[in-house]
Motif scaffolding. Structure first.
Motif, PDB file in Angstrom:
ATOM      1  N   ASP A   1      94.916 -34.873  24.373  1.00 39.25           N
ATOM      2  CA  ASP A   1      94.067 -34.748  25.553  1.00 39.25           C
ATOM      3  C   ASP A   1      94.868 -34.786  26.852  1.00 39.25           C
ATOM      4  OD1 ASP A   1      92.002 -34.646  23.834  1.00 39.25           O
ATOM      5  OD2 ASP A   1      90.999 -36.466  24.486  1.00 39.25           O
ATOM      6  N   GLU A   2      94.234 -34.343  27.918  1.00 41.43           N
ATOM      7  CA  GLU A   2      94.780 -34.422  29.274  1.00 41.43           C
ATOM      8  C   GLU A   2      96.171 -33.784  29.373  1.00 41.43           C
ATOM      9  OE1 GLU A   2      93.407 -38.127  31.521  1.00 41.43           O
ATOM     10  OE2 GLU A   2      93.612 -38.856  29.448  1.00 41.43           O
ATOM     11  N   ASP A   3      96.321 -32.628  28.717  1.00 36.06           N
ATOM     12  CA  ASP A   3      97.602 -31.921  28.715  1.00 36.06           C
ATOM     13  C   ASP A   3      98.747 -32.820  28.278  1.00 36.06           C
ATOM     14  OD1 ASP A   3      96.533 -29.474  29.544  1.00 36.06           O
ATOM     15  OD2 ASP A   3      96.635 -30.062  31.648  1.00 36.06           O
TER      16      ASP A   3
ATOM     17  N   GLU B   1      94.089 -40.545  22.016  1.00 40.70           N
ATOM     18  CA  GLU B   1      93.734 -39.133  22.210  1.00 40.70           C
ATOM     19  C   GLU B   1      95.031 -38.341  22.369  1.00 40.70           C
ATOM     20  OE1 GLU B   1      91.832 -39.929  25.810  1.00 40.70           O
ATOM     21  OE2 GLU B   1      90.336 -41.233  24.920  1.00 40.70           O
TER      22      GLU B   1
ATOM     23  N   SER C   1      97.542 -38.284  27.813  1.00 40.77           N
ATOM     24  CA  SER C   1      96.666 -39.351  27.328  1.00 40.77           C
ATOM     25  C   SER C   1      97.453 -40.549  26.794  1.00 40.77           C
ATOM     26  CB  SER C   1      95.729 -38.819  26.247  1.00 40.77           C
ATOM     27  OG  SER C   1      96.464 -38.213  25.198  1.00 40.77           O
TER      28      SER C   1
ATOM     29  N   ARG D   1      96.930 -43.743  28.546  1.00 43.42           N
ATOM     30  CA  ARG D   1      95.735 -44.553  28.309  1.00 43.42           C
ATOM     31  C   ARG D   1      95.987 -45.671  27.303  1.00 43.42           C
ATOM     32  NH1 ARG D   1      91.349 -42.801  30.826  1.00 43.42           N
ATOM     33  NH2 ARG D   1      91.406 -40.684  31.702  1.00 43.42           N
TER      34      ARG D   1
END
Length: 347
Positions: A85-87, A82, A90, A93
């Motif tokens: 994502d998440e500023d 991603e 990500s 992850r």
């Protein structure tokens, strides 16, 4: 000691009895579909090259003792990544393994920077996530196997990673990984080329992550540190020793340092993590001229226990600051830079 070529041929009909390189595909969970090259040198050194994750090195062990960090994420397939994502966080992850590549045009924390060099009016800026895109790009595998040079057998793999977009960067990473049959070292040679025809920014960093059982309470950092140039606020708050490492602790906040290192007479920086109780040391060496900066990442959090050694082309202040102070590397059309790094396991 590995027998010479003739004696080895007398002893076995297949080199794989002594070591070699094997291509497999991981088949379960978030790792499903990742092509992986399994290297075994026969000395006890074994490591996996994740072809579909920038040819980074995932699992690594010696004599059955792991030294490449394994995080809870596993070696996540890049198709699940991603990126925005998440500023931009990500990247965390899919963060696991001995070597995770950061770059090719951006490292460190994300942000928005001008894109005027690409001369495409709708693309006025580029937004980056943590440590860039390269670590989650699949490689085109151009070759692998075993090569004899007299009585020396070299296990090798080579591939190409492309980070490109229309009206944006067109960067090519050619990565070659070698290890000697019977040897205890991994050699990594990377060449990054601007395959386009406009100047392209270039930043490059290896996140080299060492974990248990090499990393344990009492293990220590060995480095010729001239000066610590910067440290995160968490250092003063927690005061965890970054030279002789404590054990894991719940809720630990990462401590990050930028150290200025003294190179050896041969122009190489050498940094190691040693565990005397285990009788094991992993040393990383690189050319100071290629990676002039070095960060230490201390992550003592329970369940994420790791120490990171990070050779870098740039200071810890990152992309926007490098553009502002003139330290950004701009690769001209068809211009290349090469980086050579060695990992060595010893008692």
């Amino acid at each position: 000691m590995t027998p010479d070529r003739r004696r080895l041929a007398e002893l076995t009909g297949d080199l794989s009895a002594a070591g070699g390189v094997r291509l497999v595909t991981l088949g379960d969970g978030v790792e499903r579909g990742i092509r992986t090259l399994e290297f075994r040198t026969g000395s006890g050194l074994a490591f996996d090259v994740l072809v579909d994750r920038c040819m980074d090195i995932g699992h690594a062990e010696h004599a059955g003792r792991s030294f490449g960090w394994r995080s809870p994420t596993g070696f996540r397939h890049p198709g699940l990544h991603e990126n925005a994502d998440e500023d931009g966080l990500s990247w965390l992850r899919s963060f696991s393994g001995l070597v995770v590549t950061a770059g090719l045009d951006h490292t460190l924390f994300g942000g928005e920077v001008p894109a005027d060099t690409y001369r495409y009016p709708p693309r006025r800026s580029v937004r980056h996530g943590l440590h860039g895109r390269a670590g989650n790009l699949p490689a085109r595998l151009t070759g692998y196997g075993e090569r004899w040079d007299g009585d020396r057998c070299v296990l090798w793999a080579e591939g190409e990673v492309r980070q490109a977009a229309v009206f944006a960067e067109n960067l090519r990473l050619v990565r070659r990984i070698e290890a000697d049959l019977g040897g205890d070292e991994i050699r990594l040679v990377d060449t990054v080329t601007n395959a386009g025809f406009e100047p392209a920014p270039h930043m490059f960093l290896y996140h080299i992550n060492l974990g248990w059982p090499l990393l344990d309470e009492g293990a220590r950092l060995e480095a010729d540190i001239r000066e610590t140039l910067w440290q995160s606020d968490s250092v003063a708050e927690q005061k965890a020793d970054h030279v002789t490492f404590p054990g894991p602790a719940p809720g630990f906040v990462e401590q990050v340092y930028e150290h200025a290192l003294n190179p050896g007479a041969d122009g190489l920086h050498r940094v190691a993590v040693a565990n005397d109780r285990l009788g094991m040391k992993v040393t990383v060496e690189w050319r100071a001229a290629e990676f002039p900066y070095f960060f230490e990442w201390l992550n003592l959090r329970s369940g994420n226990y790791a120490v990171g050694l990070e050779p870098s082309t740039h200071h810890v202040s990152g992309d926007a600051a490098a553009r502002e102070d003139g330290s950004m590397i701009w690769l001209g059309p068809q211009e290349s830079r090469t980086y050579r790094t060695t990992f060595r396991v010893s008692p």
